[in-house]
Design a protein around this motif. Structure first.
Motif, PDB file in Angstrom:
ATOM      1  N   ALA A  24       0.888  -1.188   0.108  1.00  0.00           N
ATOM      2  CA  ALA A  24      -0.035  -0.008  -0.062  1.00  0.00           C
ATOM      3  C   ALA A  24       0.881   1.366   0.128  1.00  0.00           C
TER       4      ALA A  24
ATOM      5  N   ILE B 161       0.435   5.906  -0.296  1.00  0.00           N
ATOM      6  CA  ILE B 161      -0.671   6.841  -0.073  1.00  0.00           C
ATOM      7  C   ILE B 161      -0.149   8.330  -0.759  1.00  0.00           C
TER       8      ILE B 161
ATOM      9  N   GLU C 297      -5.793   9.670  -0.977  1.00  0.00           N
ATOM     10  CA  GLU C 297      -5.765   8.468  -1.966  1.00  0.00           C
ATOM     11  C   GLU C 297      -4.936   7.453  -1.646  1.00  0.00           C
ATOM     12  N   VAL C 298      -5.062   6.497  -1.249  1.00  0.00           N
ATOM     13  CA  VAL C 298      -4.382   5.195  -0.607  1.00  0.00           C
ATOM     14  C   VAL C 298      -4.379   4.058  -2.137  1.00  0.00           C
ATOM     15  N   THR C 299      -3.449   3.742  -2.564  1.00  0.00           N
ATOM     16  CA  THR C 299      -3.078   2.777  -3.371  1.00  0.00           C
ATOM     17  C   THR C 299      -2.973   1.403  -2.805  1.00  0.00           C
TER      18      THR C 299
ATOM     19  N   TYR D 289     -12.066   2.250  -5.885  1.00  0.00           N
ATOM     20  CA  TYR D 289     -11.763   2.132  -7.230  1.00  0.00           C
ATOM     21  C   TYR D 289     -11.164   0.749  -7.284  1.00  0.00           C
TER      22      TYR D 289
ATOM     23  N   ASN E 116     -14.967   5.414  -9.911  1.00  0.00           N
ATOM     24  CA  ASN E 116     -14.983   5.453  -8.575  1.00  0.00           C
ATOM     25  C   ASN E 116     -16.367   5.091  -7.982  1.00  0.00           C
TER      26      ASN E 116
ATOM     27  N   THR F 278      -5.539  -2.337 -10.345  1.00  0.00           N
ATOM     28  CA  THR F 278      -5.073  -1.040  -9.639  1.00  0.00           C
ATOM     29  C   THR F 278      -6.502  -0.868  -8.586  1.00  0.00           C
ATOM     30  N   GLN F 279      -6.299  -0.607  -7.184  1.00  0.00           N
ATOM     31  CA  GLN F 279      -7.257  -0.842  -6.482  1.00  0.00           C
ATOM     32  C   GLN F 279      -6.686   0.339  -5.398  1.00  0.00           C
ATOM     33  N   LYS F 280      -7.849   1.366  -5.419  1.00  0.00           N
ATOM     34  CA  LYS F 280      -7.505   2.253  -4.590  1.00  0.00           C
ATOM     35  C   LYS F 280      -8.658   2.814  -3.642  1.00  0.00           C
TER      36      LYS F 280
ATOM     37  N   SER G  97     -10.100   6.321  -1.852  1.00  0.00           N
ATOM     38  CA  SER G  97      -9.763   7.745  -1.571  1.00  0.00           C
ATOM     39  C   SER G  97     -10.979   8.342  -0.448  1.00  0.00           C
TER      40      SER G  97
END
Ligand SMILES: [Ca+2]
Ligand SMILES: [Ca+2]
Length: 346
Positions: free
Chosen positions: A149, A151, A155-157, A188, A278, A333-335, A337
Motif C-alpha cells: 500500500a 498513500i 488516496e491510498v493505492t 476504485y 470511483n 489497480t485498487q484504490k 480515496s
C-alpha cells in the motif's frame, strides 16, 4: 364531510312582465343547476432524500422532499413532531421540504402529517445527529500502511496493477464501537473486468495494526482470523457465490466459504464494478441501535441491526478499522480515496 352531488333548483312564482311593465303572478320561473362537493384528495410521494439519515452535528441534513398531489384549493397544513432542533418542514408550490442543521445530538424518530381539509397523510423516519466532527483530510500519522500500500493525500493505492500484490491500511489506534462511526470513501476496483482481480474489503479487527490477510483470493483479508469485513469481491474463486462482482459481510476472513457470504446478510450481486470508475461508499455504525449500513453508488446494500462487538469480538468494542485489497495472477489497480470519516482518530 358534505361531499356529494347537489342538484338544486330555485323557483320564483312572481315573474316581471316587461310588456306590461308589471309583475305577473300567474307565471313561474325555475333556475336549476348542479353543485358537486368533492372530498379533498391528497397523495404524497418522496422525490428527494432518505428517511433514514445519520448526520454529524453542525452539518445540514440531506433535504427530504415530498411532492404533494391534491385537488384542495384551501390552505395546506403541515405538522411535524420530534424533528431535530434546527430542522423544519415547509411547503412551497406543493413540495414539502424538510431541511436544516441541528447542533443537538440524538436519535430523532420524527413524523410529519400533512392536512387538506379533513384529510390527513403522514410519514415518518429517523434522523441520527451524531456528535462528531468529521475529518475530510486524512492525517497520515493516524494510519499504518502494510505491504504494497502507498498513500498520496487522501488516496491510498492498495495494489498496483501487478500480480501477487496485497495492501492494507489500518488506523494506528483503535476506535470504540460503543460510539458511532461513519466512513465515506470512493472505492476504485480497477478497469480490468474479465481479467481483473481480486477486490477490496473494509475490515474491523482487534489483533494489530499491521495485519496482512494475504494476496490473491484472500483480498488482503482471508488470513485475519478474527474480523468483521465487508468484501467488494471482483473475482470468482473457491466459495464465491457468483461470477459477478459481489459485496458480502464476511466473518473471520472466511472468504472461501459459500455459506459465509450470506451468514449475516444475503450477499449482493453488483454486476461489474471493475469499470474504471470511483464508487462512492458510505459505511455507518450507530452504536446505541447497533445498526450497521453500507451504501454503494447511492444504493443501500446493507442496513442491519447486528451486535458487532458481541458476535465478532467476544464483546470487546475496541477495534482497528481499515481497508485491504489484493491481486493474484489476475490484477487491477485498487484504490480507496477518503472523502470523510468520523470520529477523528487519535
Ligand atoms: Ca473472490
Ligand atoms: Ca467484474
Amino acid at each position: 364531510s358534505f361531499e356529494g352531488v347537489y342538484n338544486y333548483s330555485i323557483v320564483s312564482d312572481v315573474v316581471f312582465d316587461k310588456s306590461t311593465n308589471a309583475n305577473n303572478i300567474s307565471s313561474t320561473l325555475t333556475i336549476s343547476g348542479t353543485i358537486t362537493v368533492l372530498e379533498p384528495s391528497l397523495s404524497l410521494s418522496l422525490s428527494t432524500g432518505s428517511l433514514a439519515q445519520t448526520v454529524t452535528r453542525t452539518y445540514a441534513i440531506s433535504p427530504i422532499q415530498y411532492t404533494l398531489d391534491t385537488n384542495y384549493s384551501g390552505a395546506i397544513e403541515v405538522n411535524a413532531s420530534n424533528l431535530p432542533s434546527g430542522v423544519s418542514a415547509s411547503i412551497t408550490n406543493n413540495v414539502l421540504s424538510l431541511t436544516g442543521t441541528s447542533t443537538t445530538e440524538g436519535i430523532y424518530d420524527f413524523s410529519v402529517t400533512v392536512s387538506v381539509g379533513s384529510v390527513n397523510k403522514s410519514f415518518s423516519g429517523t434522523i441520527i445527529v451524531s456528535p462528531y466532527n468529521c475529518i475530510t483530510n486524512l492525517n497520515t500519522s493516524d494510519f499504518i500502511l502494510v505491504s504494497d500500500a502507498t498513500i498520496s493525500g487522501n488516496e491510498v493505492t492498495l495494489t498496483p496493477s501487478q500480480s501477487g500484490k496485497k495492501g492494507m491500511i489500518w488506523t494506528k489506534n483503535k476506535i470504540d464501537l460503543d460510539e458511532d462511526f461513519s466512513i465515506e470513501a470512493d472505492l476504485y476496483l480497477g478497469n480490468l473486468n474479465g481479467n481483473g482481480a481480486d477486490g477490496m474489503a473494509f475490515v474491523l479487527q482487534r489483533i494489530s495494526n499491521t495485519q496482512d490477510g494475504g494476496d490473491g483470493t484472500n483480498i488482503g483479508l482471508g488470513n485475519i482470523s478474527e474480523s468483521f469485513a465487508v468484501e467488494f469481491d471482483t473475482y470468482r474463486g473457491t466459495g464465491d457465490p457468483t461470477t459477478n462482482d459481489h459485496i458480502a459481510i464476511i466473518k473471520d476472513g472466511d472468504v472461501r466459504s459459500s455459506n459465509a457470504h450470506s451468514a449475516y446478510a444475503s450477499y449482493v450481486d453488483v454486476g461489474n464494478i471493475e469499470d474504471g470508475n470511483n464508487h462512492r461508499t458510505i459505511i455507518n455504525w450507530a452504536a446505541s441501535s447497533k445498526k450497521f449500513s453500507v451504501s454503494f453508488d447511492g444504493t443501500v446494500i446493507f442496513d442491519l441491526t447486528i451486535d458487532i462487538p458481541d458476535i465478532f469480538f467476544n464483546g470487546d468494542s475496541e477495534v482497528y478499522w481499515g481497508f485491504t485489497a489484493a491481486t493474484g495472477a489476475l490484477v487491477n489497480t485498487q484504490k480507496v480515496s477518503f472523502v470523510e470519516f468520523c470520529p477523528p482518530l487519535n
